[in-house]
Design an enzyme around this catalytic site. Structure first.
Site, PDB file in Angstrom:
ATOM      1  CD  GLU A 125      42.794  38.799  36.218  1.00 37.99           C
ATOM      2  OE1 GLU A 125      41.583  39.031  36.432  1.00 37.99           O
ATOM      3  OE2 GLU A 125      43.221  37.719  35.788  1.00 37.99           O
ATOM      4  CG  HIS A 164      38.820  39.858  34.464  1.00 40.37           C
ATOM      5  ND1 HIS A 164      38.951  39.145  35.636  1.00 40.37           N
ATOM      6  CD2 HIS A 164      37.505  39.764  34.117  1.00 40.37           C
ATOM      7  CE1 HIS A 164      37.778  38.663  35.992  1.00 40.37           C
ATOM      8  NE2 HIS A 164      36.888  39.016  35.085  1.00 40.37           N
ATOM      9  CB  SER A 194      34.760  36.625  35.656  1.00 35.68           C
ATOM     10  OG  SER A 194      34.618  37.855  36.321  1.00 35.68           O
TER      11      SER A 194
END
Length: 349
Positions: free
Chosen positions: A266, A296, A169
């Site tokens: 996503e 995610h 991320s």
């Protein structure tokens, strides 16, 4: 909806287990609505990082050892999975890891479990960096902490071409940014970059136009846009005048090989596709792996979701395989000595 023609040929991993579906439904009805609410608030709210404190109770991979490492401005940790030697034990390769959390939350505790599994799969020790985050410090300070982590590894005797930089991320943003920074400093080129569901572009335009704009089970597209606005406001308050360059817009021709993981629905698929496209177009090898309907950073659920365990195996295979790639010999610039860290602890399930 826009669909990017890729220079990089994605590798698709089909199938979704019942546990994976349950995880997706849970996030869709909990995290996503909360983030949607956050995007509509007329002011910036930064809740305390409670998840990081609660995560102290989470077990890690059996036999994992870790010890704190004091970097110049933050505390990190040196982690070795069961049976993994460090440079003192004859293993000359290591991983530099950055946790996710939108530059606002999570930390060493929330990601120790994931990092321990990656260490085991890759058969390499990991420096897990507890970098400074918003709202206390702007993103350029997060990058600076990552560069300090790379410098610490050099001081331990690791060569730049034997260090893989990884993150999930927001940590994927840092992985590419730190790789770019150490190359620019003349310290050498890292072995590779691994990015899991990475945020790589704060410009929301591509994500809003993407086919996944409204399909992500974790993030509404407006949450990503607000995060960019928040980061710019913090830069202004802290007097940061230099324009931040997102990884997708960095010079890429001299970057190391990359592995990018992303779930097929996503919202950050837009970033993953764009980065893979630009890397391959610049002549840099990039493996883009797309995982069907996975959420995610699903890899963090490896103790429960079978696809996550398979994904971590893929990470291990990629990282171990970097040793077989040809990397130009580079002599790193001299750097300051790192402090000695305390004795390791051992955690068992």
């Amino acid at each position: 909806m826009a669909h990017l023609s890729l220079a990089a040929e994605p590798q698709y991993f089909r199938g979704q287990s019942l546990r994976s579906r349950a995880l997706g439904l849970t996030l869709r009805h909990t995290v996503r609505p909360l983030l949607g609410l956050w995007t509509h608030l007329p002011f910036d709210v930064f809740p305390p990082n409670l998840v990081e404190h609660a995560a102290k109770l989470l077990p890690v991979h059996e036999g994992t050892m870790w010890r704190p490492v004091d970097l110049p401005t933050t505390t990190s940790e040196w982690l070795q999975a069961k049976g993994v030697a460090d440079i003192g034990g004859g293993n000359d390769r290591a991983i530099l890891y950055f946790h996710g959390g939108a530059f606002l939350t999570c930390g060493l505790n929330t990601h120790r479990r994931l990092v321990s599994r990656i260490s085991y799969a890759a058969e390499q020790p990991v420096l897990n960096v507890g970098y400074r985050q918003m709202p206390y410090e702007p993103i350029n300070e997060s990058v600076a902490d990552g560069v300090d982590g790379f410098r610490w590894l050099l001081d331990q005797g690791y060569l730049p071409e034997n260090i893989t930089i990884a993150g999930d991320s927001a940590g994927g943003y840092l992985a590419f940014s730190v790789a770019r920074a150490v190359i620019d400093k003349g310290w050498g080129r890292p072995a590779g970059v691994v990015a899991l569901s990475p945020l790589l572009d704060f410009d929301p335009t591509g994500k809003r136009a993407h086919r996944n704009a409204n399909r992500c089970q974790t993030f509404p597209v407006h949450a990503v846009a607000k995060l960019g606005d928040v980061s710019l406001r913090l830069d202004t308050r802290r007097g940061v005048t230099a324009k931040r360059v997102d990884p997708v817009n960095m010079p890429l021709a001299d970057m190391p090989p990359a592995l990018i993981h992303v779930g097929s629905r996503e919202v950050l698929m837009a970033d993953a596709e764009l980065m893979a496209n630009r890397l391959v177009s610049a002549g840099v090898p990039c493996d883009l792996q797309v995982w069907e309907k996975q959420v995610h950073v699903f890899q963090a659920a490896a103790s429960w979701v079978p696809e996550a365990r398979l994904a971590i195996d893929e990470i291990g295979t990629f990282v171990r395989g970097l040793a077989e790639r040809e990397v130009p010999a580079v002599v790193p610039a001299p750097v300051a000595a790192a402090p000695v860290a305390p004795t390791a602890r051992v955690a068992r399930l």
